[in-house]
Design a protein around this motif. Structure first.
Motif, PDB file in Angstrom:
ATOM      1  N   UNK A 247       0.833  -1.202   0.000  1.00 12.42           N
ATOM      2  CA  UNK A 247       0.000   0.000   0.000  1.00 12.42           C
ATOM      3  C   UNK A 247       0.870   1.256   0.000  1.00 12.42           C
ATOM      4  N   UNK A 248       1.895   1.265   0.839  1.00  9.38           N
ATOM      5  CA  UNK A 248       2.786   2.424   0.898  1.00  9.38           C
ATOM      6  C   UNK A 248       3.526   2.627  -0.430  1.00  9.38           C
ATOM      7  N   UNK A 249       4.035   1.537  -0.997  1.00 10.71           N
ATOM      8  CA  UNK A 249       4.795   1.636  -2.245  1.00 10.71           C
ATOM      9  C   UNK A 249       3.940   2.197  -3.368  1.00 10.71           C
ATOM     10  N   UNK A 250       2.689   1.721  -3.469  1.00  4.70           N
ATOM     11  CA  UNK A 250       1.808   2.205  -4.533  1.00  4.70           C
ATOM     12  C   UNK A 250       1.556   3.708  -4.379  1.00  4.70           C
ATOM     13  N   UNK A 251       1.332   4.160  -3.150  1.00  3.19           N
ATOM     14  CA  UNK A 251       1.082   5.588  -2.917  1.00  3.19           C
ATOM     15  C   UNK A 251       2.336   6.414  -3.171  1.00  3.19           C
ATOM     16  N   UNK A 252       3.481   5.938  -2.727  1.00  8.20           N
ATOM     17  CA  UNK A 252       4.727   6.681  -2.932  1.00  8.20           C
ATOM     18  C   UNK A 252       5.065   6.789  -4.408  1.00  8.20           C
ATOM     19  N   UNK A 253       4.852   5.729  -5.158  1.00  7.55           N
ATOM     20  CA  UNK A 253       5.117   5.778  -6.596  1.00  7.55           C
ATOM     21  C   UNK A 253       4.174   6.750  -7.297  1.00  7.55           C
ATOM     22  N   UNK A 254       2.931   6.817  -6.827  1.00 10.85           N
ATOM     23  CA  UNK A 254       1.975   7.746  -7.420  1.00 10.85           C
ATOM     24  C   UNK A 254       2.394   9.195  -7.196  1.00 10.85           C
ATOM     25  N   UNK A 255       2.981   9.470  -6.038  1.00 11.94           N
ATOM     26  CA  UNK A 255       3.394  10.831  -5.731  1.00 11.94           C
ATOM     27  C   UNK A 255       4.761  11.184  -6.308  1.00 11.94           C
ATOM     28  N   UNK A 256       5.566  10.174  -6.637  1.00 11.57           N
ATOM     29  CA  UNK A 256       6.955  10.421  -7.062  1.00 11.57           C
ATOM     30  C   UNK A 256       7.046  11.192  -8.372  1.00 11.57           C
ATOM     31  N   UNK A 257       6.028  11.082  -9.206  1.00 15.63           N
ATOM     32  CA  UNK A 257       6.061  11.806 -10.478  1.00 15.63           C
ATOM     33  C   UNK A 257       5.754  13.276 -10.343  1.00 15.63           C
ATOM     34  N   UNK A 258       5.410  13.710  -9.146  1.00 13.68           N
ATOM     35  CA  UNK A 258       5.071  15.117  -8.904  1.00 13.68           C
ATOM     36  C   UNK A 258       5.990  15.652  -7.812  1.00 13.68           C
ATOM     37  N   UNK A 259       7.093  16.293  -8.173  1.00 14.47           N
ATOM     38  CA  UNK A 259       8.058  16.753  -7.164  1.00 14.47           C
ATOM     39  C   UNK A 259       7.430  17.598  -6.059  1.00 14.47           C
ATOM     40  N   UNK A 260       6.393  18.379  -6.395  1.00 10.67           N
ATOM     41  CA  UNK A 260       5.787  19.241  -5.379  1.00 10.67           C
ATOM     42  C   UNK A 260       5.020  18.448  -4.324  1.00 10.67           C
ATOM     43  N   UNK A 261       4.759  17.169  -4.606  1.00 15.49           N
ATOM     44  CA  UNK A 261       4.012  16.349  -3.665  1.00 15.49           C
ATOM     45  C   UNK A 261       4.909  15.539  -2.736  1.00 15.49           C
ATOM     46  N   UNK A 262       6.208  15.606  -2.952  1.00 16.43           N
ATOM     47  CA  UNK A 262       7.109  14.753  -2.186  1.00 16.43           C
ATOM     48  C   UNK A 262       7.151  15.128  -0.706  1.00 16.43           C
ATOM     49  N   UNK A 263       6.665  16.322  -0.370  1.00 15.33           N
ATOM     50  CA  UNK A 263       6.618  16.732   1.024  1.00 15.33           C
ATOM     51  C   UNK A 263       5.470  16.094   1.778  1.00 15.33           C
ATOM     52  N   UNK A 264       4.535  15.481   1.063  1.00 11.23           N
ATOM     53  CA  UNK A 264       3.429  14.801   1.734  1.00 11.23           C
ATOM     54  C   UNK A 264       3.957  13.573   2.476  1.00 11.23           C
ATOM     55  N   UNK A 265       3.586  13.445   3.722  1.00  6.88           N
ATOM     56  CA  UNK A 265       4.026  12.300   4.511  1.00  6.88           C
ATOM     57  C   UNK A 265       2.950  11.224   4.484  1.00  6.88           C
ATOM     58  N   UNK A 266       3.334   9.998   4.171  1.00  9.77           N
ATOM     59  CA  UNK A 266       2.393   8.887   4.099  1.00  9.77           C
ATOM     60  C   UNK A 266       2.488   8.060   5.376  1.00  9.77           C
ATOM     61  N   UNK A 267       1.359   7.855   6.025  1.00  8.28           N
ATOM     62  CA  UNK A 267       1.277   7.038   7.226  1.00  8.28           C
ATOM     63  C   UNK A 267       0.327   5.875   6.981  1.00  8.28           C
ATOM     64  N   UNK A 268       0.473   4.822   7.769  1.00  6.31           N
ATOM     65  CA  UNK A 268      -0.378   3.643   7.643  1.00  6.31           C
ATOM     66  C   UNK A 268      -1.165   3.433   8.927  1.00  6.31           C
ATOM     67  N   UNK A 269      -2.488   3.516   8.835  1.00  4.42           N
ATOM     68  CA  UNK A 269      -3.331   3.219   9.990  1.00  4.42           C
ATOM     69  C   UNK A 269      -3.362   1.714  10.213  1.00  4.42           C
ATOM     70  N   UNK A 270      -3.423   1.306  11.469  1.00  2.85           N
ATOM     71  CA  UNK A 270      -3.342  -0.115  11.805  1.00  2.85           C
ATOM     72  C   UNK A 270      -4.648  -0.618  12.412  1.00  2.85           C
ATOM     73  N   UNK A 271      -4.841  -1.933  12.306  1.00 12.13           N
ATOM     74  CA  UNK A 271      -5.998  -2.566  12.921  1.00 12.13           C
ATOM     75  C   UNK A 271      -5.772  -2.812  14.411  1.00 12.13           C
ATOM     76  N   UNK A 272      -4.571  -3.182  14.782  1.00  8.74           N
ATOM     77  CA  UNK A 272      -4.327  -3.661  16.134  1.00  8.74           C
ATOM     78  C   UNK A 272      -3.935  -2.619  17.156  1.00  8.74           C
ATOM     79  N   UNK A 273      -3.610  -1.401  16.736  1.00 10.89           N
ATOM     80  CA  UNK A 273      -3.171  -0.375  17.698  1.00 10.89           C
ATOM     81  C   UNK A 273      -3.452   1.009  17.123  1.00 10.89           C
ATOM     82  N   UNK A 274      -3.613   2.003  18.006  1.00  7.93           N
ATOM     83  CA  UNK A 274      -3.887   3.366  17.518  1.00  7.93           C
ATOM     84  C   UNK A 274      -2.661   4.006  16.884  1.00  7.93           C
ATOM     85  N   UNK A 275      -2.943   4.882  15.933  1.00 10.01           N
ATOM     86  CA  UNK A 275      -1.886   5.665  15.305  1.00 10.01           C
ATOM     87  C   UNK A 275      -1.571   6.860  16.197  1.00 10.01           C
TER      88      UNK A 275
END
Length: 327
Positions: free
Chosen positions: A294-322
């Motif tokens: 999931x992270x790789x797909x999102x990062x690759x989608x943003x990689x083609x847009x240099x202005x978006x590289x500042x966006x931080x990607x986080x992963x919400x979890x089932x077993x514990x709070x973020x």
């Protein structure tokens, strides 16, 4: 300050706290009340400070602890009216008679009508009157040496009762405290499912999960968002080769199912405006996805847009709070 705290995200339960400096709203209550309280304590959120519960739709992984949580805290619950009706139906116990039981019931009713007709009274009246007279004439005298008769068992509370219910309409803005909320319709197999945009103190947060595809109204709603919780439910190949029955796979893949990693990546690459400081990928399937995919797909989608590289990607979890995201 505005804050988003994802307590749980996935097919086993979903819940998120959205807070301003003066208002706190729990979005969905898809875990037990006990577990929600535990998760909030871990995340540094005070359940007693919650002002309301807001529901996206009636599926069990979004409402499992709703009734108990609302009653325990004494706070209102916000639904669309169709979602509330669907939840009440789901919570109301129903018993299906077998054919034999139905026949017995019909026979008893026939016999009662026959007895009443023979006595020249309305069905059930004579029996109830004679029973009342007999009970009154044979009432025992209380003996002080006799042990007290135990009280009858307490009637179980209505599982669909809530302290207060408030209705909202999709597409029409409303407020809880100082948080302005704009609900938007999402394509999912529930009666009236919604995503939300939350705005307070100059910040905007959005929650969009449980949607089969990204229609124009959702794309429009997710503009100029500072923190975005977005579904990235499954990897297409893992789902196709996974353990789910074919009927369930068809549901997940349908336009009222769940967003794949690919669909989420296509949105981020083609329609996302890049305004969010944080993108939280949520509702990841434990059986048909992997956080790395999931992270790789999102990062690759943003990689083609240099202005978006500042966006931080986080992963919400089932077993514990973020960890809370604060702006």
């Amino acid at each position: 300050m505005m804050r988003m705290t994802v307590l749980a995200s996935g097919s086993k339960g979903n819940s998120t706290v959205i807070s301003s400096s003066r208002t706190r709203v729990l979005v969905d209550a898809g875990l037990s009340c006990r577990e929600l309280m535990k998760r909030m304590a871990i995340a540094g959120e005070d359940p007693a400070a919650l002002d309301a519960i807001l529901i996206t739709h009636e599926h069990q992984d979004h409402v499992a602890g709703l009734g108990v949580m609302a009653r325990k805290l004494g706070i209102p619950v916000y639904f669309t009216e169709p979602t509330h009706r669907a939840w009440v139906r789901m919570m109301t116990p129903r018993r299906t008679l077998s054919y034999a039981e139905w026949m017995d019931q019909v026979q008893r009713e026939k016999e009662e009508r026959a007895r009443a007709a023979a006595q020249g009274a309305e069905p059930g009246i004579c029996d109830s009157m004679s029973a009342a007279v007999e009970a009154a004439s044979s009432e025992p005298v209380e003996d002080p040496d006799e042990p007290e008769t135990p009280e009858p068992a307490r009637v179980k509370a209505d599982p669909a009762s809530l302290p207060s219910v408030e209705y909202f309409l999709s597409g029409r803005q409303f407020s809880i405290g100082d948080i302005e909320i704009t609900p938007f319709t999402i394509p999912h197999d529930a009666v009236d499912p919604c995503g939300f945009v939350f705005e307070a103190e100059g910040a905007r947060m959005a929650l969009a999960t449980d949607l089969g595809y990204m229609p124009p109204n959702v794309k429009m709603a997710l503009k100029k968002i500072d923190v975005l919780l977005l579904e990235s439910n499954h990897d297409l190949e893992m789902l196709k080769d996974g353990p789910y029955p074919w009927s369930v796979k068809q549901r997940v893949l349908s336009r009222v199912g769940h967003l794949s990693n690919l669909a989420t990546a296509e949105f981020l690459e083609q329609d996302y405006d890049g305004s969010a400081s944080f993108i939280v990928l949520g509702h990841l399937s434990e059986s048909n996805n992997a956080p790395e995919l999931a992270r790789l797909a999102a990062e690759q989608a943003l990689s083609g847009h240099p202005k978006l590289l500042g966006n931080r990607i986080l992963l919400a979890e089932q077993g514990s709070p973020l960890e809370p995201i604060c702006l």
